[in-house]
Design a protein around this motif. Structure first.
Motif, PDB file in Angstrom:
ATOM      1  N   ILE A 233     -35.108  33.159  66.094  1.00 56.17           N
ATOM      2  CA  ILE A 233     -36.380  32.529  66.448  1.00 56.17           C
ATOM      3  C   ILE A 233     -37.041  31.938  65.206  1.00 56.17           C
ATOM      4  O   ILE A 233     -37.499  30.790  65.223  1.00 56.17           O
ATOM      5  CB  ILE A 233     -37.296  33.530  67.173  1.00 56.17           C
ATOM      6  CG1 ILE A 233     -36.686  33.868  68.549  1.00 56.17           C
ATOM      7  CG2 ILE A 233     -38.711  32.977  67.315  1.00 56.17           C
ATOM      8  CD1 ILE A 233     -37.357  35.031  69.267  1.00 56.17           C
ATOM      9  N   VAL A 234     -37.067  32.690  64.122  1.00 60.99           N
ATOM     10  CA  VAL A 234     -37.660  32.191  62.883  1.00 60.99           C
ATOM     11  C   VAL A 234     -36.860  31.002  62.354  1.00 60.99           C
ATOM     12  O   VAL A 234     -37.432  29.977  61.971  1.00 60.99           O
ATOM     13  CB  VAL A 234     -37.768  33.308  61.821  1.00 60.99           C
ATOM     14  CG1 VAL A 234     -38.137  32.744  60.457  1.00 60.99           C
ATOM     15  CG2 VAL A 234     -38.786  34.356  62.256  1.00 60.99           C
ATOM     16  N   GLY A 235     -35.536  31.100  62.344  1.00 60.92           N
ATOM     17  CA  GLY A 235     -34.707  30.007  61.851  1.00 60.92           C
ATOM     18  C   GLY A 235     -34.907  28.734  62.649  1.00 60.92           C
ATOM     19  O   GLY A 235     -35.028  27.637  62.088  1.00 60.92           O
ATOM     20  N   PHE A 236     -34.971  28.853  63.966  1.00 57.10           N
ATOM     21  CA  PHE A 236     -35.195  27.699  64.840  1.00 57.10           C
ATOM     22  C   PHE A 236     -36.562  27.079  64.557  1.00 57.10           C
ATOM     23  O   PHE A 236     -36.689  25.871  64.356  1.00 57.10           O
ATOM     24  CB  PHE A 236     -35.091  28.126  66.306  1.00 57.10           C
ATOM     25  CG  PHE A 236     -35.325  27.013  67.275  1.00 57.10           C
ATOM     26  CD1 PHE A 236     -34.283  26.202  67.679  1.00 57.10           C
ATOM     27  CD2 PHE A 236     -36.595  26.762  67.788  1.00 57.10           C
ATOM     28  CE1 PHE A 236     -34.496  25.155  68.569  1.00 57.10           C
ATOM     29  CE2 PHE A 236     -36.819  25.729  68.673  1.00 57.10           C
ATOM     30  CZ  PHE A 236     -35.764  24.921  69.070  1.00 57.10           C
ATOM     31  N   THR A 237     -37.586  27.923  64.523  1.00 57.77           N
ATOM     32  CA  THR A 237     -38.948  27.437  64.332  1.00 57.77           C
ATOM     33  C   THR A 237     -39.130  26.780  62.967  1.00 57.77           C
ATOM     34  O   THR A 237     -39.752  25.715  62.853  1.00 57.77           O
ATOM     35  CB  THR A 237     -39.945  28.601  64.519  1.00 57.77           C
ATOM     36  OG1 THR A 237     -39.727  29.166  65.818  1.00 57.77           O
ATOM     37  CG2 THR A 237     -41.377  28.140  64.418  1.00 57.77           C
ATOM     38  N   ARG A 238     -38.567  27.374  61.942  1.00 58.12           N
ATOM     39  CA  ARG A 238     -38.683  26.795  60.599  1.00 58.12           C
ATOM     40  C   ARG A 238     -37.932  25.465  60.509  1.00 58.12           C
ATOM     41  O   ARG A 238     -38.364  24.543  59.822  1.00 58.12           O
ATOM     42  CB  ARG A 238     -38.171  27.780  59.553  1.00 58.12           C
ATOM     43  CG  ARG A 238     -39.010  29.032  59.432  1.00 58.12           C
ATOM     44  CD  ARG A 238     -40.198  28.832  58.509  1.00 58.12           C
ATOM     45  NE  ARG A 238     -41.207  29.855  58.635  1.00 58.12           N
ATOM     46  CZ  ARG A 238     -41.179  31.049  58.058  1.00 58.12           C
ATOM     47  NH1 ARG A 238     -40.158  31.393  57.307  1.00 58.12           N
ATOM     48  NH2 ARG A 238     -42.177  31.888  58.239  1.00 58.12           N
ATOM     49  N   LEU A 239     -36.809  25.349  61.219  1.00 58.90           N
ATOM     50  CA  LEU A 239     -36.093  24.072  61.206  1.00 58.90           C
ATOM     51  C   LEU A 239     -36.922  22.995  61.904  1.00 58.90           C
ATOM     52  O   LEU A 239     -36.952  21.851  61.453  1.00 58.90           O
ATOM     53  CB  LEU A 239     -34.712  24.198  61.849  1.00 58.90           C
ATOM     54  CG  LEU A 239     -33.819  22.973  61.671  1.00 58.90           C
ATOM     55  CD1 LEU A 239     -33.525  22.693  60.194  1.00 58.90           C
ATOM     56  CD2 LEU A 239     -32.516  23.135  62.431  1.00 58.90           C
ATOM     57  N   CYS A 240     -37.623  23.359  62.965  1.00 54.57           N
ATOM     58  CA  CYS A 240     -38.517  22.392  63.625  1.00 54.57           C
ATOM     59  C   CYS A 240     -39.559  21.889  62.644  1.00 54.57           C
ATOM     60  O   CYS A 240     -39.812  20.679  62.551  1.00 54.57           O
ATOM     61  CB  CYS A 240     -39.194  23.028  64.848  1.00 54.57           C
ATOM     62  SG  CYS A 240     -38.066  23.364  66.217  1.00 54.57           S
ATOM     63  N   ALA A 241     -40.173  22.794  61.886  1.00 57.25           N
ATOM     64  CA  ALA A 241     -41.174  22.400  60.894  1.00 57.25           C
ATOM     65  C   ALA A 241     -40.559  21.508  59.820  1.00 57.25           C
ATOM     66  O   ALA A 241     -41.169  20.521  59.385  1.00 57.25           O
ATOM     67  CB  ALA A 241     -41.807  23.639  60.262  1.00 57.25           C
ATOM     68  N   GLN A 242     -39.348  21.821  59.406  1.00 49.73           N
ATOM     69  CA  GLN A 242     -38.655  21.018  58.398  1.00 49.73           C
ATOM     70  C   GLN A 242     -38.411  19.607  58.917  1.00 49.73           C
ATOM     71  O   GLN A 242     -38.607  18.630  58.196  1.00 49.73           O
ATOM     72  CB  GLN A 242     -37.333  21.692  58.014  1.00 49.73           C
ATOM     73  CG  GLN A 242     -36.565  20.968  56.944  1.00 49.73           C
ATOM     74  CD  GLN A 242     -35.235  21.651  56.616  1.00 49.73           C
ATOM     75  OE1 GLN A 242     -34.982  22.791  57.003  1.00 49.73           O
ATOM     76  NE2 GLN A 242     -34.385  20.934  55.925  1.00 49.73           N
ATOM     77  N   VAL A 243     -38.002  19.480  60.163  1.00 50.35           N
ATOM     78  CA  VAL A 243     -37.758  18.162  60.764  1.00 50.35           C
ATOM     79  C   VAL A 243     -39.047  17.347  60.797  1.00 50.35           C
ATOM     80  O   VAL A 243     -39.049  16.168  60.421  1.00 50.35           O
ATOM     81  CB  VAL A 243     -37.153  18.306  62.180  1.00 50.35           C
ATOM     82  CG1 VAL A 243     -37.202  16.986  62.944  1.00 50.35           C
ATOM     83  CG2 VAL A 243     -35.725  18.829  62.096  1.00 50.35           C
ATOM     84  N   VAL A 244     -40.132  17.951  61.240  1.00 50.27           N
ATOM     85  CA  VAL A 244     -41.421  17.245  61.298  1.00 50.27           C
ATOM     86  C   VAL A 244     -41.797  16.732  59.907  1.00 50.27           C
ATOM     87  O   VAL A 244     -42.202  15.575  59.749  1.00 50.27           O
ATOM     88  CB  VAL A 244     -42.517  18.153  61.893  1.00 50.27           C
ATOM     89  CG1 VAL A 244     -43.901  17.552  61.699  1.00 50.27           C
ATOM     90  CG2 VAL A 244     -42.251  18.406  63.378  1.00 50.27           C
ATOM     91  N   ALA A 245     -41.627  17.572  58.894  1.00 48.53           N
ATOM     92  CA  ALA A 245     -41.943  17.159  57.521  1.00 48.53           C
ATOM     93  C   ALA A 245     -41.005  16.054  57.036  1.00 48.53           C
ATOM     94  O   ALA A 245     -41.454  15.054  56.465  1.00 48.53           O
ATOM     95  CB  ALA A 245     -41.882  18.369  56.587  1.00 48.53           C
ATOM     96  N   MET A 246     -39.703  16.210  57.276  1.00 50.15           N
ATOM     97  CA  MET A 246     -38.723  15.209  56.839  1.00 50.15           C
ATOM     98  C   MET A 246     -38.966  13.854  57.495  1.00 50.15           C
ATOM     99  O   MET A 246     -38.801  12.812  56.866  1.00 50.15           O
ATOM    100  CB  MET A 246     -37.302  15.674  57.154  1.00 50.15           C
ATOM    101  CG  MET A 246     -36.819  16.826  56.312  1.00 50.15           C
ATOM    102  SD  MET A 246     -35.220  17.471  56.883  1.00 50.15           S
ATOM    103  CE  MET A 246     -34.161  16.067  56.570  1.00 50.15           C
ATOM    104  N   GLU A 247     -39.352  13.878  58.773  1.00 46.75           N
ATOM    105  CA  GLU A 247     -39.595  12.645  59.512  1.00 46.75           C
ATOM    106  C   GLU A 247     -40.959  12.039  59.179  1.00 46.75           C
ATOM    107  O   GLU A 247     -41.233  10.900  59.546  1.00 46.75           O
ATOM    108  CB  GLU A 247     -39.480  12.899  61.020  1.00 46.75           C
ATOM    109  CG  GLU A 247     -38.080  13.288  61.471  1.00 46.75           C
ATOM    110  CD  GLU A 247     -37.092  12.140  61.385  1.00 46.75           C
ATOM    111  OE1 GLU A 247     -37.292  11.125  62.074  1.00 46.75           O
ATOM    112  OE2 GLU A 247     -36.123  12.258  60.609  1.00 46.75           O
ATOM    113  N   GLY A 248     -41.814  12.812  58.523  1.00 39.67           N
ATOM    114  CA  GLY A 248     -43.135  12.322  58.138  1.00 39.67           C
ATOM    115  C   GLY A 248     -44.060  12.066  59.314  1.00 39.67           C
ATOM    116  O   GLY A 248     -44.903  11.174  59.259  1.00 39.67           O
ATOM    117  N   ILE A 249     -43.911  12.852  60.379  1.00 41.58           N
ATOM    118  CA  ILE A 249     -44.691  12.590  61.589  1.00 41.58           C
ATOM    119  C   ILE A 249     -45.825  13.577  61.816  1.00 41.58           C
ATOM    120  O   ILE A 249     -46.702  13.331  62.630  1.00 41.58           O
ATOM    121  CB  ILE A 249     -43.774  12.534  62.839  1.00 41.58           C
ATOM    122  CG1 ILE A 249     -42.936  13.802  62.972  1.00 41.58           C
ATOM    123  CG2 ILE A 249     -42.899  11.291  62.779  1.00 41.58           C
ATOM    124  CD1 ILE A 249     -42.047  13.855  64.205  1.00 41.58           C
TER     125      ILE A 249
END
Length: 127
Positions: free
Chosen positions: A67-83
């Motif tokens: 759950i933590v790994g999934f959630t942190r990857l979501c946050a990483q994607v949002v940051a990487m995409e700059g959205i």
């Protein structure tokens, strides 16, 4: 009762490397890749690497680390995409679909992260 997991779904095949994908990021527990039919300038799918059919299946049965790994990857994607607002973006939408009424197309839990444009209303009322 949730349907049984289908090991032949397209996301299971992507995780096994049988089907290519446009990977954005990954960690030990999740994979993020670009949607092949993007509905926004930024449209990334995040999937757990475990065998989960839906969000409720994942939330009830995944380990804390998953759950933590999934959630942190979501946050990483949002940051990487700059959205996300914290990364200078104007916001995003995160959607998961479950079952027939949720119009789930692939029986493997996945979260759509969409951004880069105004998304419009969440739902429209049936006529």
């Amino acid at each position: 009762m949730a349907p049984a997991y289908d090991d032949n779904n397209i996301f299971a095949k992507i995780l096994r490397g049988e089907i290519p994908n446009d990977t954005v990021a990954q960690n030990d527990h999740a994979l993020a890749f670009r949607d092949i039919r993007p509905q926004a300038p930024s449209h990334v799918l995040v999937i757990p690497k475990g065998r989960y059919v839906s969000y409720d299946d994942f939330a009830a049965n995944a380990s804390d680390a998953e759950i933590v790994g999934f959630t942190r990857l979501c946050a990483q994607v949002v940051a990487m995409e700059g959205i996300g607002p914290e990364s200078g973006g104007q916001g995003f939408r995160a959607i998961t679909n479950t079952g027939e009424h949720g119009v789930q197309e692939v029986p493997h839990f996945h979260l759509h992260i969409l951004g880069g444009r105004l998304m419009g209303p969440m739902l429209s009322r049936p006529g």
